[in-house]
Design an enzyme around this catalytic site. Sequence first.
Site, PDB file in Angstrom:
ATOM      1  N   ARG A 216      -8.159  11.921  12.846  1.00 54.82           N
ATOM      2  CA  ARG A 216      -6.718  11.665  13.009  1.00 54.82           C
ATOM      3  C   ARG A 216      -5.908  12.962  13.088  1.00 54.82           C
ATOM      4  NH1 ARG A 216      -5.017   6.710   9.388  1.00 54.82           N
ATOM      5  NH2 ARG A 216      -3.218   6.852  10.783  1.00 54.82           N
TER       6      ARG A 216
ATOM      7  N   ARG B  49      -5.985   1.389  18.213  1.00 56.73           N
ATOM      8  CA  ARG B  49      -5.724  -0.057  18.074  1.00 56.73           C
ATOM      9  C   ARG B  49      -5.415  -0.756  19.392  1.00 56.73           C
ATOM     10  NH1 ARG B  49      -2.753  -0.009  12.117  1.00 56.73           N
ATOM     11  NH2 ARG B  49      -4.747  -0.042  11.009  1.00 56.73           N
TER      12      ARG B  49
ATOM     13  N   ASP C 284       2.299  -1.273  11.740  1.00 56.03           N
ATOM     14  CA  ASP C 284       0.969  -1.680  11.270  1.00 56.03           C
ATOM     15  C   ASP C 284       0.642  -3.132  11.603  1.00 56.03           C
ATOM     16  OD1 ASP C 284       0.461   0.816  10.221  1.00 56.03           O
ATOM     17  OD2 ASP C 284       1.244   0.306   8.236  1.00 56.03           O
TER      18      ASP C 284
ATOM     19  N   LYS D 140       0.835  -1.205   0.000  1.00 58.85           N
ATOM     20  CA  LYS D 140       0.000   0.000   0.000  1.00 58.85           C
ATOM     21  C   LYS D 140       0.872   1.258   0.000  1.00 58.85           C
ATOM     22  CE  LYS D 140      -2.937   0.636   3.583  1.00 58.85           C
ATOM     23  NZ  LYS D 140      -2.794   1.967   4.211  1.00 58.85           N
ATOM     24  N   SER D 141       1.887   1.292   0.845  1.00 54.25           N
ATOM     25  CA  SER D 141       2.737   2.490   0.925  1.00 54.25           C
ATOM     26  C   SER D 141       3.403   2.759  -0.414  1.00 54.25           C
ATOM     27  CB  SER D 141       3.824   2.278   1.986  1.00 54.25           C
ATOM     28  OG  SER D 141       3.249   2.197   3.259  1.00 54.25           O
TER      29      SER D 141
ATOM     30  N   LYS E 238      -4.176   5.452  15.011  1.00 49.33           N
ATOM     31  CA  LYS E 238      -4.215   4.834  13.682  1.00 49.33           C
ATOM     32  C   LYS E 238      -5.670   4.861  13.172  1.00 49.33           C
ATOM     33  CE  LYS E 238       0.113   4.045  13.124  1.00 49.33           C
ATOM     34  NZ  LYS E 238       0.833   4.777  12.072  1.00 49.33           N
TER      35      LYS E 238
HETATM   36  C1  S3P Z   1       2.764   4.767   6.289  1.00 48.82           C
HETATM   37  C2  S3P Z   1       3.368   5.105   7.472  1.00 48.82           C
HETATM   38  C3  S3P Z   1       2.873   4.666   8.782  1.00 48.82           C
HETATM   39  C4  S3P Z   1       1.903   3.498   8.656  1.00 48.82           C
HETATM   40  C5  S3P Z   1       0.904   3.717   7.567  1.00 48.82           C
HETATM   41  C6  S3P Z   1       1.585   3.883   6.226  1.00 48.82           C
HETATM   42  C7  S3P Z   1       3.335   5.284   5.025  1.00 48.82           C
HETATM   43  O1  S3P Z   1       2.198   5.726   9.412  1.00 48.82           O
HETATM   44  O2  S3P Z   1       1.249   3.277   9.876  1.00 48.82           O
HETATM   45  O3  S3P Z   1       0.001   2.626   7.477  1.00 48.82           O
HETATM   46  O4  S3P Z   1       2.977   4.774   3.939  1.00 48.82           O
HETATM   47  O5  S3P Z   1       4.168   6.199   5.095  1.00 48.82           O
HETATM   48  P1  S3P Z   1       2.953   6.781  10.387  1.00 48.82           P
HETATM   49  O6  S3P Z   1       3.900   7.560   9.569  1.00 48.82           O
HETATM   50  O7  S3P Z   1       1.828   7.638  10.929  1.00 48.82           O
HETATM   51  O8  S3P Z   1       3.603   5.943  11.438  1.00 48.82           O
END
Ligand code: S3P
Length: 440
Positions: free
Chosen positions: A128, A352, A321, A27-28, A348
Amino acid sequence: MNAVSELSFHVEPGGALTGCIRVPGDKSISHRGIMLGAIADGVTEISGFLEGADSLATLGAFRDMGVGIEGPDAGCVRIDGVGMHGLQTPGADLDLGNSGTSMRLLSGLLAGQRFASTLVGDASLRARPMRRIIEPLARMGARIGSTDQGTAPLHIEPVESLLPINYAMPVASAQVKSCLLLAGLYARGETCVAEPAPTRDHTERMLAAFAYPVRRAGPRICITGGGRLSACRLDVPGDISSAAFFLVGASIAAGSDLTLEHVGVNPTRIGVLSILRAMGADIQVMNRRDAGGEPVADLRVRAADLKGIRIPQDQVPLAIDEFPALFIAAACARGETLLTGAQELRVKESDRIQVMADGLAVLGVEADPRADGIRIRGGAFGGGPVDSGGDHRIAMAFAVAGLRAGAPIEVRNCANVGTSFPGFAALAAEIGLAIEEARR
Ligand code: S3P
């Protein structure tokens, strides 16, 4: 009642996970591929793109800003990049649904544009914290309005250009880091972001793949604005955060032997492997290779007797995550597992720590939530109705708990599983989880 509360998972107890599968794309990396492809010069082709609601929200936002995007078609996306200054004023508010990554990264990118934009999202996203990006972006000269609570909707006003900053992040957040690096592309001079602990570095790696120089000096990552990105081909690996549910499921279910192919094993993402192995999991990392600057491997996982541990705090950002799944591993382990230094879990897609503690309590697991973590005592547990709180990862975590439950588990509020793992229930059923979807 909206669509989010209409899907439940019904999971019969027992079973084992066997076979060889590929989980959906990361996803990222999928988000970042769209963002950088859109502002690059030339055509970017992505394979393995995650066709989940979150990455599709990012894709839709760039279409709304005039970017020609074909697909996704079986994970393939073709983006006709418009260059650094080619985005157009969106015709309406950009709706980012449930996706925190879309909102935080896009804010950085849009802060440097010469047009106004408004970012909106669902009830979870609107709750958030956004001050973590608004404050440093304001120091760069960005003009961003939010609610009095520092939450979305975010209204971004146009600016001529941004100022570079030198910023020490108070929280270890890849989203904040990436937001500021994307804003840094539009700043006059060098922007540096220092992270208090390593966080996922997909933005840095992908900027390099688009031939944009990024400098790393210890905990500082620096970028100089005013350059251009060159389109490239991207192959998105399977998401280790999605693989995590099956790594845990196969570890806790006797007789399991499962191979997960082509999973991203970037060192900033593999906390789940380190933590599970410290608990006694049997996971082999095979066929390590490179996919466009991101390390990839096949993971073979077999059932093992897990033991409770104190989770090292330095692993927390590297597994941020994966805690819903890891809490299920802890519930199946001998003895006690203690997590500390993980207050970020409270902000989150849901809180969680609390939502997991509530669900574990329904199953009869002894779980003691704390401000910055949780203590879980492993042992036998039962079933019952569990509410995911609309959180995709909590829904999937409780689904795999069925492998060790003494009675059926009904996981409610599961529609958001489609944000990160479309087809989860079907794939889980294919490898041996006794799961059925029920729509009401
Ligand atoms: C992500 C960073 C993380 C993660 C999120 C995806 C990203 O969040 O929890 O699901 O793609 O950069 P945080 O930067 O808030 O820790």
